[in-house]
Scaffold this active site. Structure first.
Site, short mmCIF file in Angstrom:
data_model
loop_
_atom_site.label_atom_id
_atom_site.label_comp_id
_atom_site.label_asym_id
_atom_site.label_seq_id
_atom_site.Cartn_x
_atom_site.Cartn_y
_atom_site.Cartn_z
N ASP A 132 0.97 -1.26 -0.25
CA ASP A 132 0.08 -0.13 0.27
C ASP A 132 0.95 1.02 -0.03
OD1 ASP A 132 -2.39 -1.36 0.25
OD2 ASP A 132 -2.90 -1.19 2.48
N ARG A 159 -7.28 -2.78 -21.34
CA ARG A 159 -6.96 -1.27 -22.74
C ARG A 159 -7.51 -1.82 -24.45
NH1 ARG A 159 -5.22 3.53 -23.01
NH2 ARG A 159 -5.24 3.91 -21.41
N ARG A 167 -15.53 0.77 -24.77
CA ARG A 167 -16.47 0.68 -23.36
C ARG A 167 -15.65 1.90 -21.70
NH1 ARG A 167 -17.03 -6.26 -23.23
NH2 ARG A 167 -18.97 -6.42 -23.69
N GLU A 192 -8.89 7.97 -17.03
CA GLU A 192 -9.62 9.07 -17.51
C GLU A 192 -9.78 9.83 -15.70
OE1 GLU A 192 -11.76 8.70 -21.03
OE2 GLU A 192 -12.47 10.44 -20.96
#
Ligand code: F6P
Length: 327
Positions: A132, A159, A167, A192
């Site tokens: 983490d 991707r 999609r 994005e």
């Protein structure tokens, strides 16, 4: 230099992380070089209580540097968080004349070690082992680099299919309390949008972004979500997007524990080796209840109570940058 350390114990505790074996190897070989005997303690604090110790030497840690997981196994042990449990563990350690410990783990493991010293005067040095990367006192934790590379490799594959089908793909990565993995994976995977536990405005921003910009110009999207994000994870975000946009074509992939496995990256092996070496040196120098880390290229020792109580924050400039680059 404190010459008293003659025999140490090493153990891994909490969630495993790629590079833990490299750390064990470094501890054992550094200790052997300085004439210190080493016991491996199986399953962390559980093995300390159950008297599950194995003698280790340079040869017992041969051919493990490239392996994921931990040869000593690991556990989260509730019993050690009771004074009774710690007394049993301390007696077992004393019985074997173990006068110092190296603990490879996270905050919970440091807390246990701190208590063990307060109550039984057995010194521990900690190494930050968690994918983490959310531990104070080090720029990077052991396992983080491998985990983000595993996740980015997965995103590169996703991707391909996302593009073929136009999609929106939500990819959920680990990070219950922090967004280090999601941010790094989102930036390097060209996401994005990135949802992290530290931020709460991403859902509104994403809806606005889809309404006004991106779905007019982009045929597909990759969105990275930390498991601990405030919306409730990737599946909850998928539901919200489907409610908002009737024509949207969304899929979710939860990467899960795949991120905790696999052969450690070169960077993780170097970090684990360096920290393992420094941990033994710190014990020899009489240091107690401290975590070893590397900050800005320098080896740093941080008191356990500081490492536990302070949080390491994701860089807000990187969050802003990721938004700009997503346009
Ligand atoms: O602490 C590392 C971590 O991988 C978190 O990101 C995750 O939420 C958790 O461990 C999962 O733990 P477990 O293996 O116990 O399900």
């Amino acid at each position: 230099m404190n010459k008293k350390i003659k025999r140490i114990g090493v153990f891994t505790s909490g969630g495993d992380a790629p590079g833990m074996n490299a750390a064990i190897r470094a501890v054992v070989r550094t200790a052997s070089y300085y004439g210190i005997e080493v016991y491996g303690i199986k399953e962390g604090y559980q093995g300390m209580i159950d008297n599950d110790f194995i003698e280790l030497n340079s040869r017992s840690v041969a051919n493990i540097i490239q392996n994921g997981g931990t040869m000593l196994k690991t556990a989260r042990c509730k019993e050690f968080f009771t004074p009774e449990g710690r007394s049993i563990a301390a007696n077992n350690l004393r019985h074997r004349h173990i006068d110092g410990l190296v603990c490879i783990g996270g905050n919970g493991s440091y807390t246990g070690a701190l208590k063990l010293f307060e109550e039984h005067k057995i010194p521990t040095i900690g190494l930050p082992g968690t994918i983490d990367n959310d531990l104070f006192g080090t720029d990077f934790t052991i396992g983080y680099d491998t985990a983000i590379n595993t996740a980015v490799n997965a995103i590169d594959k996703i991707r391909d299919t996302a593009g073929s089908h136009n999609r929106v793909f939500l990819v959920e990565v680990m990070g219950r309390d922090s967004g280090f993995i999601a941010l790094a994976v989102g930036i390097s995977g060209g996401a994005e949008a990135i949802f992290i536990p530290e931020e709460n405005s991403e859902m509104a921003k994403l809806i606005d972004h889809f309404k006004n910009h991106s779905r007019r110009t982009k045929s597909f999207s990759i969105i990275v979500v930390a498991e601990g994000d405030k919306q409730g994870g990737a599946l909850a975000i998928q539901q919200k997007l489907e409610q908002e946009f009737s024509d949207i074509n969304v899929r979710t992939t939860i990467l899960g524990h795949i991120q905790r496995g696999g052969s450690p990256s070169a960077r993780d092996r170097v970090l684990a080796s360096h920290l393992g070496y420094e941990a033994v040196r710190a014990l020899q120098n009489g240091e107690v209840s401290k975590a070893v880390g590397i900050v800005g290229g320098e080896v740093v020792l941080t008191d356990f109570d500081v490492a536990i109580s302070k949080s390491k924050n994701v860089n807000p400039e990187l969050i802003k940058m990721a938004e700009i680059l997503a346009n």
